[in-house]
Design a protein around this motif. Structure first.
Motif, short mmCIF file in Angstrom:
data_model
loop_
_atom_site.label_atom_id
_atom_site.label_comp_id
_atom_site.label_asym_id
_atom_site.label_seq_id
_atom_site.Cartn_x
_atom_site.Cartn_y
_atom_site.Cartn_z
N ARG A 10 10.92 43.08 80.38
CA ARG A 10 10.78 41.63 80.57
C ARG A 10 9.40 41.27 81.12
NH1 ARG A 10 17.06 41.14 82.55
NH2 ARG A 10 17.92 40.76 80.45
N SER A 11 8.79 42.19 81.85
CA SER A 11 7.42 41.97 82.30
C SER A 11 6.47 41.90 81.12
CB SER A 11 6.99 43.08 83.27
OG SER A 11 7.75 43.04 84.47
N VAL A 12 6.65 42.81 80.17
CA VAL A 12 5.82 42.80 78.96
C VAL A 12 6.03 41.50 78.18
CG1 VAL A 12 5.44 43.90 76.71
CG2 VAL A 12 5.71 45.30 78.77
N GLN A 13 7.27 41.07 78.04
CA GLN A 13 7.56 39.81 77.34
C GLN A 13 6.86 38.64 78.03
OE1 GLN A 13 11.91 40.21 77.57
NE2 GLN A 13 11.98 40.03 75.33
N ALA A 14 6.95 38.57 79.34
CA ALA A 14 6.38 37.45 80.07
C ALA A 14 4.86 37.43 80.00
CB ALA A 14 6.84 37.49 81.53
N ILE A 15 4.24 38.60 80.14
CA ILE A 15 2.77 38.65 80.06
C ILE A 15 2.31 38.26 78.66
CG2 ILE A 15 0.75 40.15 80.20
CD1 ILE A 15 2.29 41.80 82.29
N SER A 16 3.01 38.75 77.64
CA SER A 16 2.66 38.40 76.27
C SER A 16 2.76 36.90 76.04
CB SER A 16 3.57 39.14 75.29
OG SER A 16 3.36 38.71 73.97
N PHE A 51 -1.78 46.73 77.17
CA PHE A 51 -2.56 45.50 77.13
C PHE A 51 -4.05 45.82 77.21
CE2 PHE A 51 1.51 44.11 78.86
CZ PHE A 51 1.76 42.95 78.16
N ASP A 52 -4.85 45.00 76.52
CA ASP A 52 -6.29 44.99 76.74
C ASP A 52 -6.58 43.90 77.76
OD1 ASP A 52 -7.03 47.01 74.92
OD2 ASP A 52 -6.89 45.60 73.24
N ASP A 56 -10.30 36.52 78.60
CA ASP A 56 -9.40 35.44 78.19
C ASP A 56 -7.95 35.73 78.56
OD1 ASP A 56 -11.47 33.98 77.03
OD2 ASP A 56 -11.32 35.11 75.16
N GLY A 57 -7.71 36.87 79.22
CA GLY A 57 -6.34 37.19 79.61
C GLY A 57 -5.90 38.52 79.03
N MET A 58 -4.62 38.78 79.16
CA MET A 58 -4.03 40.05 78.70
C MET A 58 -3.66 39.94 77.23
SD MET A 58 -3.71 41.87 81.64
CE MET A 58 -2.26 42.92 81.70
N ARG A 59 -4.10 40.91 76.44
CA ARG A 59 -3.82 40.92 75.01
C ARG A 59 -3.11 42.22 74.65
NH1 ARG A 59 -4.74 36.53 75.90
NH2 ARG A 59 -6.31 35.12 75.08
N LEU A 68 6.87 45.27 72.74
CA LEU A 68 7.37 43.90 72.75
C LEU A 68 8.46 43.71 71.70
CD1 LEU A 68 7.18 40.97 73.74
CD2 LEU A 68 5.44 40.58 71.97
N ALA A 69 8.27 44.27 70.51
CA ALA A 69 9.29 44.15 69.46
C ALA A 69 10.60 44.78 69.92
CB ALA A 69 8.81 44.80 68.17
N ALA A 70 10.51 45.94 70.57
CA ALA A 70 11.71 46.60 71.08
C ALA A 70 12.36 45.77 72.18
CB ALA A 70 11.36 48.00 71.60
N ALA A 71 11.54 45.19 73.06
CA ALA A 71 12.07 44.36 74.14
C ALA A 71 12.82 43.15 73.58
CB ALA A 71 10.93 43.91 75.06
N ASN A 72 12.24 42.52 72.56
CA ASN A 72 12.90 41.36 71.94
C ASN A 72 14.22 41.76 71.30
OD1 ASN A 72 10.81 39.67 72.67
ND2 ASN A 72 9.73 39.86 70.72
N ALA A 73 14.23 42.92 70.64
CA ALA A 73 15.46 43.39 70.00
C ALA A 73 16.55 43.68 71.04
CB ALA A 73 15.17 44.65 69.17
N ILE A 74 16.15 44.30 72.14
CA ILE A 74 17.12 44.60 73.19
C ILE A 74 17.65 43.32 73.82
CG2 ILE A 74 17.33 45.62 75.51
CD1 ILE A 74 15.34 47.79 74.52
N GLU A 75 16.77 42.36 74.06
CA GLU A 75 17.20 41.09 74.64
C GLU A 75 18.21 40.39 73.73
OE1 GLU A 75 17.17 39.15 77.98
OE2 GLU A 75 15.28 40.21 77.68
N THR A 76 17.95 40.43 72.43
CA THR A 76 18.88 39.82 71.47
C THR A 76 20.23 40.53 71.48
OG1 THR A 76 17.03 39.17 70.06
CG2 THR A 76 19.21 39.23 69.04
N SER A 77 20.21 41.85 71.53
CA SER A 77 21.46 42.62 71.54
C SER A 77 22.25 42.34 72.81
CB SER A 77 21.16 44.11 71.42
OG SER A 77 20.58 44.41 70.17
N LEU A 78 21.57 42.20 73.94
CA LEU A 78 22.27 41.92 75.20
C LEU A 78 22.91 40.54 75.16
CD1 LEU A 78 19.74 43.35 77.82
CD2 LEU A 78 21.98 44.27 77.21
N ARG A 79 22.22 39.58 74.54
CA ARG A 79 22.82 38.25 74.44
C ARG A 79 24.02 38.27 73.52
NH1 ARG A 79 21.82 33.84 71.30
NH2 ARG A 79 19.91 34.69 70.41
N ALA A 80 23.92 39.04 72.42
CA ALA A 80 25.06 39.17 71.52
C ALA A 80 26.24 39.83 72.23
CB ALA A 80 24.66 39.98 70.29
#
Length: 315
Positions: A10-16, A51-52, A56-59, A68-80
Motif C-alpha cells: 500500500r505504500s507503493v500504491q500511495a507513492i505512485s 522508484f527513481d 519532480d518526485g518519485m517515479r 504496483l500491478a501485483a499490489a493492485n491485483a491483491i487489493e482487488t482480490s481482498l475486496r472481492a
C-alpha cells in the motif's frame, strides 16, 4: 519475496498515486520515515530499486511497476473476498467500479438505474472515458468491469456479450442525401465525413467498411474527438458522420438528425462486459454480469425507431 506485507504494498500504491513520500504518508496515516522504511525493506527484499528519486518526485522503475500491478491485483482480490464473506452472511451489498467507453454513456445510466432497483445495497461507481483510458484502467485493476465494443487483446480478459451495437451514417435533415435509398459507399466519399479519432472502435469499423478506399476516406474526412461534437457539427451542416445509433436517439426523435439509408448499413457490432480473466469476481460483480446477460439489451435504444425504412413504415 515471501515477506512482503500489505502495508508495504500500500505504500507503493500511495507513492505512485501522489508522487511523494510525504503525500503518501498523509494518505496512509503514517509518518514519512515509516513509509520510507516500508519502501526500503521492499527494495532490499526485491533486490532492485522500485522508484527513481527525481526532482519532480518519485517515479516507478520497471520493477516498481511490476510491484504496483501485483499490489493492485491483491487489493482487488481482498475486496472481492470481503464481498464474498458478506454474501455468505446474507448481505446483498458491495461496490462495482464500472468503466464505460464514451459511446456507452448514452445508455449506461439507464442500465445502472435498473440494476440498482433490483440491488439497492450495491454501489456502482461509474467512470466514463475513451477506449484507451478505459482499457488502461482495466489493466491496472482500477476497474472491475468495462462496457465496450471491442475487448482488448493486450492482456487476458473475459468478455460477456449483452447487446447489439449498430453503427450508422447521419446527416442534417436538409442534406441532399436524405430520402435516397441504398446510398453507395462511393457516393459517401463525395461528402465531408466527420469521424472519431484514431483508436476508437467507431473509427475502426468505418475504416473496415471502406476497405480499399482508406486514402479517399482520409481525404474526405474530418476528425473530431467526441460524439457530442460530431452531432453538433452535423446539425450545423458541416458534413455527414458515422456514429453509434445508441448516441442519437434523442436527436432523431426531435428531427434534428436523420439516419441515411446506406447500402450494407447499419454495421452491426456487439456490446461486451469485459473484466480481467484472472480476477476473482465478487458477488456484486457476478450479479451485475447476470443482469446484463438477462436484461442489458432491453436498455439499449431500438434501431427500428431510428432507421428510415422502419420509421416510414411506422408512420
Amino acid at each position: 519475496m515471501r515477506n512482503l506485507t500489505l502495508r508495504q504494498l500500500r505504500s507503493v500504491q500511495a507513492i505512485s498515486r501522489h508522487g511523494t513520500i510525504a503525500a503518501a504518508a498523509r494518505q496512509l496515516g503514517l509518518t514519512a520515515p515509516a513509509v520510507t522504511l516500508q519502501v526500503k525493506q521492499m527494495e532490499e527484499d526485491v533486490g532492485l530499486a522500485l522508484f527513481d528519486r527525481t526532482s519532480d518526485g518519485m517515479r516507478l522503475t520497471v520493477a516498481g511497476t511490476a510491484v504496483l500491478a501485483a499490489a493492485n491485483a491483491i487489493e482487488t482480490s481482498l475486496r472481492a473476498l470481503s464481498d464474498e464473506i458478506d454474501s455468505v452472511k446474507g448481505v446483498r451489498s458491495g461496490t462495482i467500479n464500472l468503466g464505460v467507453v464514451s459511446t456507452a454513456k448514452y445508455f449506461a445510466p439507464r442500465l445502472i438505474a435498473s440494476f440498482l432497483e433490483a440491488f439497492p445495497q450495491i454501489e456502482v461507481k461509474l467512470r466514463v472515458g475513451n477506449r484507451h483510458d478505459i482499457i488502461a484502467e482495466l489493466k491496472d485493476y482500477k476497474l472491475d468491469v468495462a462496457l465496450m465494443g471491442r475487448p482488448p487483446t493486450e492482456f487476458p480478459v473475459e468478455s460477456i456479450f449483452f447487446g447489439d451495437h449498430p453503427l450508422v451514417i447521419i446527416a442534417d435533415p436538409a442534406h441532399a442525401l436524405v430520402g435516397e435509398r441504398g446510398i453507395a459507399r462511393e457516393r459517401l466519399l463525395e461528402e465531408t465525413i466527420i469521424i472519431r479519432e484514431q483508436g476508437s472502435g467507431t473509427r475502426a469499423a468505418l475504416e473496415g467498411f471502406f476497405g480499399q478506399n482508406l486514402d479517399r476516406l482520409a481525404t474526405a474526412s474530418v476528425e473530431m474527438g467526441s460524439n457530442e461534437t460530431i452531432k453538433q457539427a452535423v446539425m450545423a451542416g458541416l458534413g455527414i458522420a458515422f456514429i453509434s445509433a445508441h448516441t442519437i436517439a434523442f436527436e432523431v426523435e426531435m428531427a434534428r438528425l436523420v439516419v441515411l439509408d446506406v447500402a450494407d448499413m447499419p454495421i452491426r457490432r456487439k456490446w461486451y462486459a469485459v473484466c480481467r480473466k484472472e480476477r476473482i469476481a465478487a458477488p456484486a460483480e457476478r450479479a451485475f454480469k447476470q443482469f446484463l446477460v438477462e436484461r442489458g439489451a432491453k436498455h439499449l435504444p431500438i434501431l427500428g425507431r431510428l432507421y428510415p425504412a422502419e420509421a416510414m413504415e411506422a408512420g
